[in-house]
Design a protein around this motif. Structure first.
Motif, PDB file in Angstrom:
ATOM      1  N   SER A 152       0.849  -1.185   0.000  1.00 44.69           N
ATOM      2  CA  SER A 152       0.000   0.000   0.000  1.00 44.69           C
ATOM      3  C   SER A 152       0.882   1.231   0.000  1.00 44.69           C
ATOM      4  O   SER A 152       2.078   1.157   0.256  1.00 44.69           O
ATOM      5  N   THR A 153       0.263   2.352  -0.295  1.00 40.85           N
ATOM      6  CA  THR A 153       0.962   3.620  -0.171  1.00 40.85           C
ATOM      7  C   THR A 153       0.089   4.556   0.650  1.00 40.85           C
ATOM      8  O   THR A 153      -1.089   4.261   0.893  1.00 40.85           O
ATOM      9  N   ASP A 182      -1.160  -0.350  -3.373  1.00 43.20           N
ATOM     10  CA  ASP A 182      -0.094   0.006  -4.294  1.00 43.20           C
ATOM     11  C   ASP A 182       0.429  -1.288  -4.901  1.00 43.20           C
ATOM     12  O   ASP A 182      -0.001  -2.381  -4.522  1.00 43.20           O
ATOM     13  N   SER A 183       1.318  -1.177  -5.838  1.00 45.92           N
ATOM     14  CA  SER A 183       1.823  -2.366  -6.509  1.00 45.92           C
ATOM     15  C   SER A 183       3.298  -2.206  -6.799  1.00 45.92           C
ATOM     16  O   SER A 183       3.753  -1.143  -7.224  1.00 45.92           O
ATOM     17  N   THR A 196       4.588  -0.608 -10.167  1.00 45.96           N
ATOM     18  CA  THR A 196       4.638   0.806 -10.561  1.00 45.96           C
ATOM     19  C   THR A 196       6.056   1.341 -10.385  1.00 45.96           C
ATOM     20  O   THR A 196       6.827   0.837  -9.560  1.00 45.96           O
ATOM     21  N   PHE A 254       6.730   3.052  -6.917  1.00 46.65           N
ATOM     22  CA  PHE A 254       6.853   2.153  -5.764  1.00 46.65           C
ATOM     23  C   PHE A 254       8.270   2.146  -5.205  1.00 46.65           C
ATOM     24  O   PHE A 254       8.469   2.079  -3.996  1.00 46.65           O
ATOM     25  N   SER A 297       6.394   3.901   3.192  1.00 46.87           N
ATOM     26  CA  SER A 297       5.125   4.612   3.396  1.00 46.87           C
ATOM     27  C   SER A 297       4.596   4.466   4.805  1.00 46.87           C
ATOM     28  O   SER A 297       3.720   5.202   5.208  1.00 46.87           O
ATOM     29  N   CYS A 336       3.556  -1.651   4.447  1.00 47.55           N
ATOM     30  CA  CYS A 336       3.315  -1.069   3.118  1.00 47.55           C
ATOM     31  C   CYS A 336       4.085  -1.791   2.026  1.00 47.55           C
ATOM     32  O   CYS A 336       3.770  -1.658   0.847  1.00 47.55           O
ATOM     33  N   HIS A 350       6.931  -1.363   0.653  1.00 43.52           N
ATOM     34  CA  HIS A 350       7.856  -0.651  -0.237  1.00 43.52           C
ATOM     35  C   HIS A 350       9.323  -0.930   0.062  1.00 43.52           C
ATOM     36  O   HIS A 350      10.139  -0.928  -0.839  1.00 43.52           O
TER      37      HIS A 350
END
Lengths: 398, 271
Positions: free
Chosen positions: A300-301, A320-321, A324, A327, B234, B240, B242
């Motif tokens: 997620s973002t 989110d992915s 992208t 990301f 994030s 998240c 990331h």
């Protein structure tokens, strides 16, 4: 016909062990099925289940059993999904569609905070509205596994995610023992189905015979037993239990796909430089469909937005992915600039490093990423290509 | 996920695009202090939030200090803030530099670019440690002389002569009398006793990769080297996704890692 065997349900004896649950197999006739939804609604649950919308079977709020996709089935292949009419009136005669249950437990958009400018500073407010109390109807074995995996991510790895926890805790699950294997299904080779053994309150097997249409119901929890007690039911005959067992056995034998048998984590960690990543990157559009359709993908973002006055801001969490560009963007640039690196991140996370992080594979064999890939990239085919062409495995990192 | 309000009390311009910001609690709530190497999530009202490392303590009780380069929407918004403005802070997050392991050892602090910020925090702690290292050496490289941050403090250190400071730049100007070239080249100039050296490295990933290899050539074990990794973040809570770096989440398992534990992953491009 002999009189139905005695059941302990009328005495409200709680199912305590696996063997007790095994005994509690009951029959719910098709004409009584709508009561299940009504009873759950009367208990204060918002009932979510499969329904037809925009040419696909999706998960939405059900008002009555009439909302279910009666008489529909689906045909699935890599990059293909079509609804077809069945010859019968099955309520659950199809495999999984583009939706997964994660959209309800881990909403695609959720407001984390509201901020109000206050002189020179701001005050912070967390959303006060109560979380919905969901009952899911028609949860497949692979999807139960996916929910268990997200439980580990959001509840069992350190910090607890409040949004997830407050939806998950009251959740009532009516599982469905799969009667149809989709063209892209491979739960058997992920040891994730098709028969659900645990993780549900009730589990249904839909049985369609020449002249009869009924459900064999298993209880998986005290709550499940209580809901069943409020429905017209009787204990199942052994031949009815056997009929239900034959259905999932048949589903297990007709899987559309199979994940290759290999030490996949070691294989992937030893092959970060394999030429196959370049080949798949030629086809991958980096559209992120696979990650959105995947029932376990959790990235997620967080976005902050303000109103026009600039005095009120909200902080939202959005799916989110890893496909992208943004990301992996940091001040110094983008870490995963190539499609190759992004597909590799997704696949190696899902099938290899997920084990390090959460103690299991991140894949449940539901086949959504294959069906909903616009160019038909097949996760099982990619792994197969790596197993067939990888050089002898050197020691894996990490 | 709830940020705590802090008031900007001081900003010091470091270079054309970099400044150091200091904030104190705006209300009764306050966060625990950061150990060098740990980080905060810092947000500006309605703009966004990102991770920033501590660059050392402040004499003001309860204050946080971050050195920030203006590159994106959020960092530019931070640079536009006036004194007295309120920001949101969360934290502390992550694992700090292993300063307790440095007692009696030779410590190399090796920074590239803004990687100097978390090492400044480490340096300040080491200089006043109760159980100090035997020797500390700072090696620091920047793009050009005008991109060196903490110039005032570096001058003070060099005037004192202790600890030794070795500077290098990629692109010198006419006045530059220091070294030219990449940071690992400085290692040949530092006095290193490999067996009792601990190296703390922070900078762009490529710089850390080559620096760690150069340290290996000098005979320093991978387990004596620590790197501070960076990825987009994030949440800082491991949700998240990331900041994944192979099997680890940098926010939770890092950002400081012992090099031998991440080396295989650090060698993979675009991981």
């Amino acid at each position: 016909m002999a009189s139905p065997p005695h059941t302990t349900l009328e005495t409200n004896a709680p199912p305590g062990s696996g063997s007790a649950m095994e005994r509690l197999q009951c029959i719910l006739e098709r004409e009584d099925f709508p009561r299940l939804i009504t009873v759950l609604q009367e208990q204060g649950f918002e009932v979510i289940g499969p329904t037809v919308r925009d040419g696909a079977i999706v998960y939405e709020r059900l008002e009555t059993a009439k909302d279910l996709p009666e008489g529909w089935t689906d045909a699935q292949e890599a990059g293909q999904y079509r609804l077809n009419k069945r010859q019968d009136h099955a309520l659950f005669g199809y495999a999984v569609g583009p939706h997964s249950w994660k959209q309800f437990l881990f909403p695609a958009n959720s407001r984390l905070l509201s901020l109000h400018r206050d002189g020179n500073g701001f005050t912070v407010e967390t959303p006060a509205e109560p979380a919905p109390r969901y009952a899911f109807i028609g949860v497949r074995s692979c999807e139960l596994r996916a929910i268990a995996i997200q439980d580990k991510v959001f509840l069992g790895s350190g910090a607890v995610d409040r949004t997830y926890a407050e939806r998950r805790e009251p959740l009532f699950i009516v599982a469905l023992q799969c009667g149809v294997a989709g063209g892209t299904c491979f739960c058997v080779s992920m040891q994730a189905g098709p028969r659900a053994e645990t993780g549900f309150d009730l589990a249904l097997t839909e049985v369609l015979e020449e002249t009869r249409h009924y459900f064999v119901v298993q209880t998986g929890s005290d709550r499940g037993a209580q809901i069943l007690a409020a429905l017209p039911h009787r204990a199942a005959f052994p031949e009815e239990i056997q009929a239900a067992r034959r259905i999932t056995d048949h589903t297990a034998r007709t899987m559309g796909r199979e994940m290759p048998k290999a030490d996949i984590p070691a294989l992937l960690k030893a092959n970060y430089d394999h030429a196959r990543w370049d080949a798949v990157a030629e086809r991958c559009l980096t559209c992120a469909n696979c990650t959105l359709a995947c029932p376990t993908c959790f990235c997620s973002t967080v976005e902050d937005v303000t109103d026009l006055t600039g005095n009120h801001a909200e902080r939202w969490r959005k799916w989110d992915s890893c496909f992208t560009l943004s990301f992996s963007s940091v001040a110094g640039g983008i870490t995963r600039a190539s499609a190759k690196s992004r597909y590799r991140q997704w696949l190696t996370h899902k099938l290899a490093t997920w084990h390090d992080q959460f103690g299991s594979s991140g894949c449940v064999g539901c086949g959504r990423c294959i069906t909903w890939c616009p160019v038909g990239i097949d996760i099982t085919e990619e792994v197969r290509a790596l197993t067939q062409t990888a050089p002898p495995t050197p020691p894996a990192p990490g | 996920m709830r940020p705590t309000p802090y008031r900007l009390v001081r900003r010091r311009r470091e270079t054309r695009d970099t400044a150091t910001f200091e904030y104190v609690p705006a209300g009764p709530e306050q966060l625990s202090a950061l150990a060098p190497g740990q980080f905060n999530m810092l947000s500006v009202f309605g703009v966004g939030e990102a991770a920033f490392s501590s660059c050392g303590e402040s004499p003001r009780p309860g204050a946080f200090v971050h050195t920030i380069r203006a590159v994106g929407a959020l960092t530019q918004a931070i640079h536009r803030l006036k004194r007295g403005a309120i920001v949101g802070l969360r934290g502390p997050f992550g694992n700090p530099w292993p300063l307790a392991r440095t007692a009696g050892k030779d410590v190399l602090l090796i920074a590239g670019g803004l990687g100097i910020a978390p090492l400044r925090g480490a340096l300040r702690s080491l200089l006043k440690a109760a159980d100090p290292p035997r020797r500390v050496t700072l090696l620091y490289g920047a793009r050009s002389p005008v991109d060196l941050v903490y110039r005032h403090e570096l001058r003070q250190l060099r005037r004192r002569g202790q600890p030794p400071v070795l500077l290098t730049v990629d692109r010198p100007d006419r006045l530059w009398r220091g070294h030219v070239g990449v940071v690992p080249k400085l290692l040949t100039l530092a006095a290193v006793a490999p067996v009792q050296t601990i190296a703390l490295v922070c900078g762009p990933e490529v710089m850390m990769r080559f620096t760690a290899r150069a340290l290996g050539v000098l005979g320093i074990e991978d387990s004596q080297i620590y790197v501070s990794l960076e990825r987009n973040m994030s949440c800082a809570l491991g949700f998240c996704g990331h900041c994944q770096f192979g099997p680890v989440f940098i926010c939770r398992d890092g950002p400081v890692f012992r090099y031998d534990r991440v080396r295989p992953w650090l060698d993979i491009p675009e991981l």
